[in-house]
Enzyme design. Structure first.
Site, PDB file in Angstrom:
ATOM      1  N   GLU A   1      28.696 -50.753  33.220  1.00 17.07           N
ATOM      2  CA  GLU A   1      28.254 -50.093  31.981  1.00 17.07           C
ATOM      3  C   GLU A   1      28.621 -48.631  31.929  1.00 17.07           C
ATOM      4  O   GLU A   1      29.044 -48.127  30.899  1.00 17.07           O
ATOM      5  CB  GLU A   1      26.737 -50.252  31.800  1.00 17.07           C
ATOM      6  CG  GLU A   1      26.323 -51.573  31.169  1.00 17.07           C
ATOM      7  CD  GLU A   1      26.520 -52.746  32.102  1.00 17.07           C
ATOM      8  OE1 GLU A   1      26.650 -52.526  33.318  1.00 17.07           O
ATOM      9  OE2 GLU A   1      26.537 -53.883  31.613  1.00 17.07           O
TER      10      GLU A   1
ATOM     11  N   HIS B   1      14.935 -57.767  30.653  1.00 18.26           N
ATOM     12  CA  HIS B   1      15.638 -58.211  29.448  1.00 18.26           C
ATOM     13  C   HIS B   1      14.744 -58.101  28.224  1.00 18.26           C
ATOM     14  O   HIS B   1      14.918 -58.831  27.264  1.00 18.26           O
ATOM     15  CB  HIS B   1      16.101 -59.682  29.608  1.00 18.26           C
ATOM     16  CG  HIS B   1      17.245 -59.847  30.557  1.00 18.26           C
ATOM     17  ND1 HIS B   1      17.157 -59.517  31.894  1.00 18.26           N
ATOM     18  CD2 HIS B   1      18.505 -60.293  30.366  1.00 18.26           C
ATOM     19  CE1 HIS B   1      18.310 -59.774  32.489  1.00 18.26           C
ATOM     20  NE2 HIS B   1      19.147 -60.234  31.587  1.00 18.26           N
TER      21      HIS B   1
END
Lengths: 325, 324, 430
Positions: A60, A129
């Site tokens: 990322e 998540h």
């Protein structure tokens, strides 16, 4: 009017913009041939190929930094994080580079970078998540943050995001993805910083974000039967935040409740309350009240997960309590 | 690749001198209290910025690090704009908003020096992505030190550049110390160029104090990138003869002998000797010396006389004008 | 091209350093890179090298080694051979850093609210509608008075049928009555009370601080002292003639002419000197005899009664007394008196003669034990040397506190005052 799902509406916006602007490209995991974990790019790979729908390795920081560099040099990248939680590995690039690039270069470099991902609690996604994090981005200068709550808004806001030269966080609550709503065929955009009055009322103003808009609407139906008339406002973007619409509503009702899934401390409720207190002190008939998520990492098991975020009965009771105060 | 002609050779000489004299002046100004904040000087490393940027056009993009004055100057930012910027004046290349570690001049492809180690590698990769997508032959260049090589950005950036075959040149200026930490302490692998193999991209080590060597290697890599041949990692072995940052004491992490031995390998007198050996006249080189001195002097006067930024501009440019 | 050598800044926060030692001397040649001096800062020793080539010249007024100086202080020059040392400095000013903004201090205060809690919106509405909410109760769970409570209070009053009929017959306006008692139910008694009350034509003025003080002091004196007032009439003909002569002699010379008040102040002070029991104060279980005779002089001002003090009146010449009393009176009227000019009187004199008052019962100014009131000097028929002739007469009214002094001593004092009034020559020389 035709009805589309939230996902389909957003995808339509992306497809239309990619067709008009060859400089737009998407990076992420599974956004190429697979069409996106949440079907964000279904069908686009076949049209535009690997260069514009580029799967990237799990790095990322790397691809956020790379897309920052690309945005500085003439293209318009879309970073599709899938789950927004993954954005945190690139936080340094976002805060020190992306958010500050226009300022450091005195406007000579733009940052047309779109960062999108799914947020929110639900479906037992558990602690890594289920993140939201948008109050953090709203707090920092340099970012725009969009929080659509229905298909119409999703398409209109995404189009605007793909036409602005500012970095935009486009955040989609995972429990909204399959909800349906009317979406016109004609082209339209929704400007940032324009709240929607979802429901008109007289007794109390409720400001809600993301999924909380739907939950509050459910509560409103029950409250209507009890004779409580609620005015519901959906800010749609948290940066910029449309305080004027909220203020106008509070002038009418005198009472304000803010409902948000994110944490209490330094959260959206705190910000709205402070601004309304500053700008509309004499309009208030009661203190500004807040309903917010529990200050905890999100647990897995259903009873725990439900207890961690505001639910319809809790929202309804908070409205009743505020009206009775 | 052709051997450099007279014009190129003399411009290499001039460019190194511009960097040297400007850095010396900035060190002086720093000690006089005219430059607040940080000032990381590039003295001793001039051959690298000079040799690489000689191949770059304004449309190519350079991304630099905290020791970036040399890159800014070599990429084409006028000395007066660099000095004014460090003085905090509104005429600086970043209009007084950046200082030493945030020098910006996109007009000449200087896409920023940076206070954070690593992002330049990623952004240069991103520039490569843009240039490829837009079907141009432009290249992105990242300058970073040995201190960046163990950072995740190095790994992630080189990986992305290689899997997408991007037109990027990664230039590692290995001056052997990250502040006071020797590279040999931070790495079991004391070389940089050989890491390229892990990404299956070419890696070349070169004497960073030899401007013609840098010029040759950089030229090949940039040519390759322009033609679609992908990224290269260049390790320039060099040394900074001044402290990590102005005002920092030499805390004894390196010996006087070591510093002196590298001073003896100063790239500028070495190149001057080579030019004289090639038959260039001392008078011509002296004239360049004088012109550069005058240029830096003018830059200082310009900076001193320039106005301060207007506080009413504080909130400008956080967002673009087209911001929704 | 003189190059200035200054104390260098060697760190982000360095502001001063100590010049330790010159390693090159005045007149020595210097090459770039050579160490020319050492500086100590933060307990660390730094060698400072020259950037330039030339000759080192250290001016005579350069700080001597061992001194601590601010960064930027000129230490020396590097000159070309044969170049003269500059006489003035040429460097530009060092950039100043912006002052750091100070954070606002947090203040913890206990609640200043008095009265029931009320929302800002309700407060605003109440002000608009003229509703007094101090007696209201909030209808909500929080107890806070809310907008709806103000609205309710402002609506039509609840009235009993009897009261309504009575109001109608008598012509009493119920809404006005209701506004005075918001939220309450009006009864027959309320209407009857409204009928009995006089028309509201009162004008009430808020109390000034001076009025408050006067009220407090007068009330206390009345309550606490055992006050007795003695009256005697004095023949003031001689006093009048004396004053006339002062006027004729001093007036044209622009000198202060003593007023009657000044004359009475002086003779009263001298009387007190002979009767110290009257120059005393009632204190904590003891009577305090004062050594000084400080007279309070009552002055009528626009704001109210003010009593400035003249010190040691028995020792003042008439001239000084006249000047001082005039100044005090002026300052009293313009409210320019200082606190110490209003304190510490041992006896007070008050004159209502200019208002044609003959005699009165002045109130003692605690903690003093007596007060002399002067009436008007008027021509009245009197018996003088066996004949009834017009003579100037004045009544002297002495109130005294019988707790402190008895009638006999008080009367004797008053008689002395009378005597001095009638025969000024007895005290003029004192």
């Amino acid at each position: 009017m035709r009805e589309l799902t939230f996902t389909a509406a957003a995808r339509e916006a992306l497809a239309e913009e990619m067709a008009q602007n060859p400089a737009i490209f998407v990076v992420g995991q599974g956004i190429g041939k697979r069409g996106g974990n949440f079907n964000t790019t279904t069908g686009l790979y076949e049209l535009y190929g690997q260069e514009r729908l580029a799967d990237v390795p799990i790095s990322e920081r790397g691809f956020v930094g790379m897309c920052a560099g690309a945005a500085m040099t003439g293209t318009r990248p879309v970073v599709d994080f899938m789950f927004l939680d993954f954005i945190l590995d690139g936080f340094g690039e976002l805060v020190n580079q992306v958010a500050k690039m226009q300022y450091m270069s005195s406007g000579r470099l733009k940052m047309p970078l779109l960062l999108r991902g799914c947020i929110g609690v639900g479906g037992a996604s558990a602690t890594h998540h289920s993140g939201n994090y948008y109050p953090i981005f709203a707090h920092l200068p340099g970012f725009r943050v969009a929080l659509p709550t229905n298909p119409y808004d999703a398409k209109g806001l995404l189009k605007t995001a793909l036409r602005t030269d500012d970095p935009v966080l486009f955040l989609e609550h995972k429990s909204l993805l399959n909800t349906k709503g009317p979406v016109p065929e004609e082209e339209y955009t929704i400007p940032f910083g324009q709240a929607a009055v979802v429901r008109q009322g007289t007794a109390v103003t409720v400001v809600a974000f993301a999924l909380m808009v739907r939950k509050t609407l459910e509560a409103c139906e029950q409250l209507e039967k009890e004779g409580i008339s609620v005015e519901l406002i959906d800010p749609r973007t948290v940066a910029p935040l449309d305080v004027d619409t909220i203020l106008e509503s509070v002038r009418k009702t005198g009472r304000l409740l803010v409902v948000d899934e994110t944490f209490g401390p330094c959260g959206m409720g705190s910000e709205v309350a402070a601004q309304i207190m500053e700008k509309g002190f004499d309009e208030l008939d009661a203190p500004v009240r807040r309903v917010y998520g529990a200050h905890t990492p999100i647990p897995y098991s259903a009873p725990l997960e439900q207890a961690a975020v505001p639910q319809v009965p809790q929202i309804a009771q908070a409205i009743r309590d505020l009206v009775a105060e | 690749m052709n051997a450099p002609n007279k014009e190129v050779l003399l411009s290499l000489y001039r460019q190194m001198l511009v960097i040297r004299r400007c850095e010396e002046q900035l060190a002086r100004s720093y000690q006089a209290g005219l430059i607040p904040g940080a000032c990381h000087t590039y003295v001793g490393e001039e051959a690298i910025a000079t040799g690489v940027c000689a191949h770059l056009r304004h449309e190519d993009a350079v991304f630099s690090t905290h020791r970036g004055h040399g890159h800014a100057l070599a990429k084409g930012v006028p000395p007066r704009q660099v000095v004014a910027e460090l003085y905090g004046k509104s005429t600086g290349c970043s209009q007084g908003r950046g200082g030493s570690m945030h020098l910006f001049s996109p007009e000449v492809g200087m896409m920023g020096t940076s206070g954070i180690v690593g992002p330049c590698i990623l952004q240069a990769t991103g520039a490569g992505y843009s240039f490829k997508l837009l079907k141009t032959d432009r290249v992105g260049v990242a300058f970073f030190g040995d201190g960046a090589v163990n950072n995740g950005a190095f790994h992630e950036g080189l990986n992305l550049a290689t899997i997408f075959n991007l037109p990027v040149l990664f230039v590692c200026e290995n001056n052997q110390y990250a502040t006071e930490v020797p590279f040999t302490y931070s790495s079991k692998n004391s070389e940089v160029a050989n890491r390229a193999a892990a990404y299956n991209l070419p890696g070349v080590a070169v004497d960073g104090n030899e401007v013609l060597a840098v010029y040759r290697v950089a030229g090949e890599a940039i040519e390759r990138a322009r033609k679609g041949g992908g990224p290269t990692l260049m390790e320039c072995r060099t040394y900074r003869t001044r402290a990590h940052a102005e005002g920092m004491r030499e805390a004894g992490y390196r010996s006087i002998e070591e510093i002196e031995s590298w001073k003896a390998r100063d790239p500028i007198p070495a190149f001057r000797k080579q030019l004289l050996a090639r038959g260039y006249r001392a008078g011509e080189l002296d004239r360049i010396d004088e012109e550069v001195k005058a240029q830096i002097q003018e830059a200082v006067e310009f900076a001193e006389q320039s106005p301060w930024p207007d506080p009413s501009t504080l909130m400008d440019h956080i967002y673009s004008r087209s911001g929704a | 091209m003189a190059v200035e050598i200054v104390l260098p800044r060697l760190g982000w926060t360095m502001e001063e350093g100590t010049l330790v030692e010159w390693l090159k001397q005045d007149g020595d040649p210097v090459k770039p890179g050579e160490i020319i001096f050492t500086v100590e800062s933060d307990k660390a020793l730094n060698e400072i090298e020259s950037f330039d080539e030339g000759v080192l010249r250290i001016p005579a007024d350069s700080p001597p080694p061992g001194t601590t100086v601010p960064v930027g202080t000129l230490l020396a020059y590097i000159l070309a051979p044969g170049e003269a040392m500059p006489t003035g400095r040429t460097t530009t000013a060092v950039a100043t850093t912006a002052a750091a903004p100070t954070a606002a201090a947090a203040v913890a205060v206990s609640s200043r609210r008095s009265g029931p809690p009320i929302s800002p919106r309700a407060r605003r509405l109440a002000k608009q509608l003229g509703v007094d909410w101090s007696q209201l109760k909030g209808s909500g769970l929080s107890g806070r008075i809310a907008e709806r409570d103000i609205q309710a209070a402002a609506r039509a009053p609840r009235v009993s049928p009897v009261a309504r009929r009575l109001a109608q017959e008598a012509g009493v306006d119920l809404s006005t009555l209701a506004a005075q008692k918001p939220g309450a139910r009006l009864s027959r008694q309320d209407v009857e009370a409204a009928l009995a009350a006089p028309p509201a034509a009162r004008e009430s003025a808020p109390l000034s601080s001076l009025r408050r003080i006067i009220a407090q002091r007068m009330g206390q004196s009345s309550r606490e002292t055992a006050s007795v007032t003695l009256f005697t009439e004095a023949d003031a003909t001689e006093l009048v003639a004396l004053r006339q002569r002062f006027k004729e002699a001093l007036g044209p010379r622009q000198q202060w002419v003593p007023t009657y008040n000044d004359l009475f102040l002086k003779l009263t002070a001298l009387s007190l000197a002979e009767h110290p029991a009257l120059n005393a104060s009632w204190g904590e279980g003891a009577i305090q005899m004062h050594r000084q005779i400080d007279l309070g002089v009552a002055v009528d001002t626009e704001a109210g009664l003010v009593v400035p003090v003249l010190r040691q009146v028995d020792r003042l010449s008439l001239q000084d007394l006249a000047e001082q009393s005039a100044a005090l009176a002026e300052n009293a009227r313009t409210r320019r008196l200082k606190p110490d000019q209003l304190q510490g009187a041992t006896f007070t004199v008050t004159n209502l003669g200019m208002y044609n008052i003959d005699a009165f019962t002045p109130i003692i100014d605690l903690p003093q034990c007596a007060i002399l009131g002067l009436g008007r000097i008027a021509l009245r028929p009197a018996v003088h040397q066996g004949q009834v002739v017009p003579r100037h007469q004045v009544v002297l009214s002495l109130s005294f506190d019988h707790r402190v002094v008895d009638g006999g001593p008080a009367a004797r004092f008053l008689d002395t005052v009378r005597q001095y009034t009638e025969q000024p020559h007895l005290w003029l020389g004192r």
